[in-house]
Design a protein around this motif. Structure first.
Motif, PDB file in Angstrom:
ATOM      1  N   GLY A   1      -0.349   5.712   6.332  1.00 37.11           N
ATOM      2  CA  GLY A   1       0.261   5.141   7.521  1.00 37.11           C
ATOM      3  C   GLY A   1       0.509   3.652   7.413  1.00 37.11           C
ATOM      4  N   VAL A   2       1.068   3.101   8.508  1.00 36.97           N
ATOM      5  CA  VAL A   2       1.420   1.688   8.581  1.00 36.97           C
ATOM      6  C   VAL A   2       0.865   1.117   9.876  1.00 36.97           C
ATOM      7  N   ASP A   3       0.285  -0.065   9.789  1.00 37.63           N
ATOM      8  CA  ASP A   3      -0.214  -0.737  10.986  1.00 37.63           C
ATOM      9  C   ASP A   3       0.976  -1.192  11.825  1.00 37.63           C
ATOM     10  N   PRO A   4       1.071  -0.735  13.082  1.00 34.22           N
ATOM     11  CA  PRO A   4       2.257  -1.101  13.886  1.00 34.22           C
ATOM     12  C   PRO A   4       2.308  -2.581  14.245  1.00 34.22           C
ATOM     13  N   LYS A   5       1.177  -3.250  14.253  1.00 35.47           N
ATOM     14  CA  LYS A   5       1.176  -4.663  14.652  1.00 35.47           C
ATOM     15  C   LYS A   5       1.500  -5.574  13.478  1.00 35.47           C
ATOM     16  N   THR A   6       0.804  -5.377  12.367  1.00 30.34           N
ATOM     17  CA  THR A   6       0.988  -6.246  11.201  1.00 30.34           C
ATOM     18  C   THR A   6       1.933  -5.642  10.166  1.00 30.34           C
ATOM     19  N   ARG A   7       2.342  -4.397  10.396  1.00 29.54           N
ATOM     20  CA  ARG A   7       3.247  -3.689   9.494  1.00 29.54           C
ATOM     21  C   ARG A   7       2.677  -3.603   8.079  1.00 29.54           C
ATOM     22  N   LYS A   8       1.379  -3.504   8.017  1.00 32.79           N
ATOM     23  CA  LYS A   8       0.694  -3.373   6.731  1.00 32.79           C
ATOM     24  C   LYS A   8       0.640  -1.898   6.361  1.00 32.79           C
ATOM     25  N   ASN A   9       1.118  -1.577   5.124  1.00 37.43           N
ATOM     26  CA  ASN A   9       1.097  -0.208   4.637  1.00 37.43           C
ATOM     27  C   ASN A   9      -0.281   0.076   4.023  1.00 37.43           C
ATOM     28  N   TYR A  10      -1.024   1.039   4.615  1.00 36.79           N
ATOM     29  CA  TYR A  10      -2.368   1.335   4.151  1.00 36.79           C
ATOM     30  C   TYR A  10      -2.391   1.985   2.767  1.00 36.79           C
ATOM     31  N   ARG A  11      -1.259   2.521   2.324  1.00 35.42           N
ATOM     32  CA  ARG A  11      -1.240   3.152   1.007  1.00 35.42           C
ATOM     33  C   ARG A  11      -1.415   2.132  -0.112  1.00 35.42           C
ATOM     34  N   GLU A  12      -1.197   0.870   0.208  1.00 34.39           N
ATOM     35  CA  GLU A  12      -1.404  -0.175  -0.800  1.00 34.39           C
ATOM     36  C   GLU A  12      -2.894  -0.376  -1.109  1.00 34.39           C
ATOM     37  N   ASP A  13      -3.757   0.092  -0.240  1.00 29.89           N
ATOM     38  CA  ASP A  13      -5.199  -0.071  -0.465  1.00 29.89           C
ATOM     39  C   ASP A  13      -5.769   0.990  -1.399  1.00 29.89           C
ATOM     40  N   ILE A  14      -4.957   1.972  -1.784  1.00 33.62           N
ATOM     41  CA  ILE A  14      -5.470   3.018  -2.666  1.00 33.62           C
ATOM     42  C   ILE A  14      -5.858   2.441  -4.024  1.00 33.62           C
ATOM     43  N   VAL A  15      -5.054   1.549  -4.534  1.00 34.08           N
ATOM     44  CA  VAL A  15      -5.345   0.945  -5.840  1.00 34.08           C
ATOM     45  C   VAL A  15      -6.628   0.127  -5.766  1.00 34.08           C
ATOM     46  N   LEU A  16      -6.827  -0.595  -4.667  1.00 33.18           N
ATOM     47  CA  LEU A  16      -8.037  -1.401  -4.523  1.00 33.18           C
ATOM     48  C   LEU A  16      -9.287  -0.510  -4.445  1.00 33.18           C
ATOM     49  N   GLY A  17      -9.195   0.600  -3.717  1.00 35.00           N
ATOM     50  CA  GLY A  17     -10.321   1.515  -3.642  1.00 35.00           C
ATOM     51  C   GLY A  17     -10.626   2.156  -4.973  1.00 35.00           C
ATOM     52  N   LYS A  18      -9.590   2.462  -5.738  1.00 36.54           N
ATOM     53  CA  LYS A  18      -9.788   3.053  -7.058  1.00 36.54           C
ATOM     54  C   LYS A  18     -10.495   2.078  -7.998  1.00 36.54           C
ATOM     55  N   ASP A  19     -10.156   0.799  -7.896  1.00 39.29           N
ATOM     56  CA  ASP A  19     -10.819  -0.192  -8.746  1.00 39.29           C
ATOM     57  C   ASP A  19     -12.311  -0.305  -8.435  1.00 39.29           C
TER      58      ASP A  19
END
Length: 357
Positions: free
Chosen positions: A316-334
């Motif tokens: 999903g995407v944060d409606p306020k900051t328009r941050k795409n949560y899918r970008e955090d997948i790489v950080l979690g994998k690391d």
């Protein structure tokens, strides 16, 4: 010879008659008075001879200390019932506590609990403790702690921002809340004067306990984002790392005001195990599937992830900051790519007040 013998016989008879007839006192002769008997004094008891004493009688020790003579009569003056100035008198006083703790309940609120050894982490929160004083110097305790602020230290955040380096995930694991059960002992107590001869009672308290705590890890620090010329501050993103074993040891002082109020100042070391091999319930295989699905647009619900993986937090995407949560997948994998473990010490200062009843 016969007249002479007769005369001697008559003389002897006359003498015998005179002795048998009582003499009549004359009218002028004094009448004898019988003296009154005097009370006899009891004879003083004589000490028993040594032979009559029993052999079981205690004998004076030859090594008994010799009493010192008291020349000054002021040294015999009684002070609260004891001649304290007498060198032959030794008085030991153990004064009772003004307020007894045995059998009482105590609730302690710590409005602010701050970590004092933050190298990679920084915590601030509140705590509530309940203590049942089973005995005067021993009590059972249940404690809860909630950290309304828990983040990596400024030092670690500076490393991330400037050199793109940070401490291992286990070494920077954050404690969100904790619950413990343990004991509290009071090895010593005393009193001191405070403001206009008011006496306050204080105690040294030592405590220890064990329980569980909820932990989390920083996935992404707070960043600024610009979309269509507008600037947004994207808050930090944290991932849940589950509950861990939690133990604590501590000590401090309790100052009691009256019968039902007290002030507590303590230092406690919260020790918890840290191992990061899952973030939000997702392991390395789950993150690998999420990363593959992110590239081809496949729904996460069809990936066959483990039951504990909360994949919704990476979609999903944060409606306020328009941050795409899918970008955090790489950080979690690391974070889970190289599982790390550690034992952390959260040394914190506790200041609060108690209610006893």
């Amino acid at each position: 010879m016969r007249p002479t013998s007769l005369f001697a016989f008559l003389l002897a008879a006359t003498t015998a008659a005179a002795q048998e007839t009582p003499a009549t006192p004359s009218e002028t002769a004094p009448i004898p008075v019988k003296p009154e008997p005097r009370p006899e004094r009891p004879a003083p008891e004589q000490p028993e001879p040594l032979e009559s004493q029993t052999s079981d009688a205690p004998l004076a020790s030859a090594e008994a200390p010799e009493l010192q003579p008291v020349a000054d009569p002021n040294q015999q003056r009684l002070v609260n019932g004891a001649p304290l100035h007498n060198p032959n008198v030794a008085v030991h006083v153990v004064q009772k506590k003004r307020f007894a703790d045995e059998g009482r309940h105590e609730f302690t609120l710590y409005p602010v609990v701050g970590q004092v050894n933050g190298r990679f982490t920084q915590h601030a929160g509140s705590a509530l403790h309940y203590t049942y004083h089973l005995q005067e110097n021993f009590g059972l305790q249940v404690s809860t702690t909630y950290n309304w602020y828990s983040n990596e230290s400024l030092f670690n955040l500076e490393l991330i921002d400037k050199v793109r380096e940070q401490a291992q995930a286990a070494s920077a694991l954050l404690l969100l809340w904790g619950a413990q059960a343990g004991v509290e002992v009071t090895p010593l107590y005393g009193k001191f004067a405070f403001y206009d001869n008011h006496l306050l009672q204080f105690s040294l308290v030592l405590s220890g306990g064990a329980g569980i705590g909820s932990t989390r890890v920083l996935i992404r620090p707070e960043v600024s984002n610009q979309v269509d010329g507008e600037s947004f501050t994207v808050p930090a993103r944290f991932g849940d790392t589950g509950t861990k074993f939690l133990g604590s040891v501590g000590g401090g002082f309790r100052v009691q005001f009256g019968d039902s109020m007290a002030l507590r100042l303590e230092v406690r070391d919260l020790v918890y195990t840290a191992r990061v091999d899952r973030v939000d319930g997702c392991n390395l295989q789950d993150f690998q599937k999420l990363e593959d699905a992110r590239g081809n647009g496949r729904p996460f619900s069809e990936l066959g992830l483990s039951g504990s993986c909360q994949f919704q937090k990476f979609d999903g995407v944060d409606p306020k900051t328009r941050k795409n949560y899918r970008e955090d997948i790489v950080l979690g994998k690391d974070l889970v790519g190289n599982p790390s473990s550690d034992v952390l010490n959260n040394l914190s200062f506790y200041a609060g007040f108690s209610l006893l009843f």
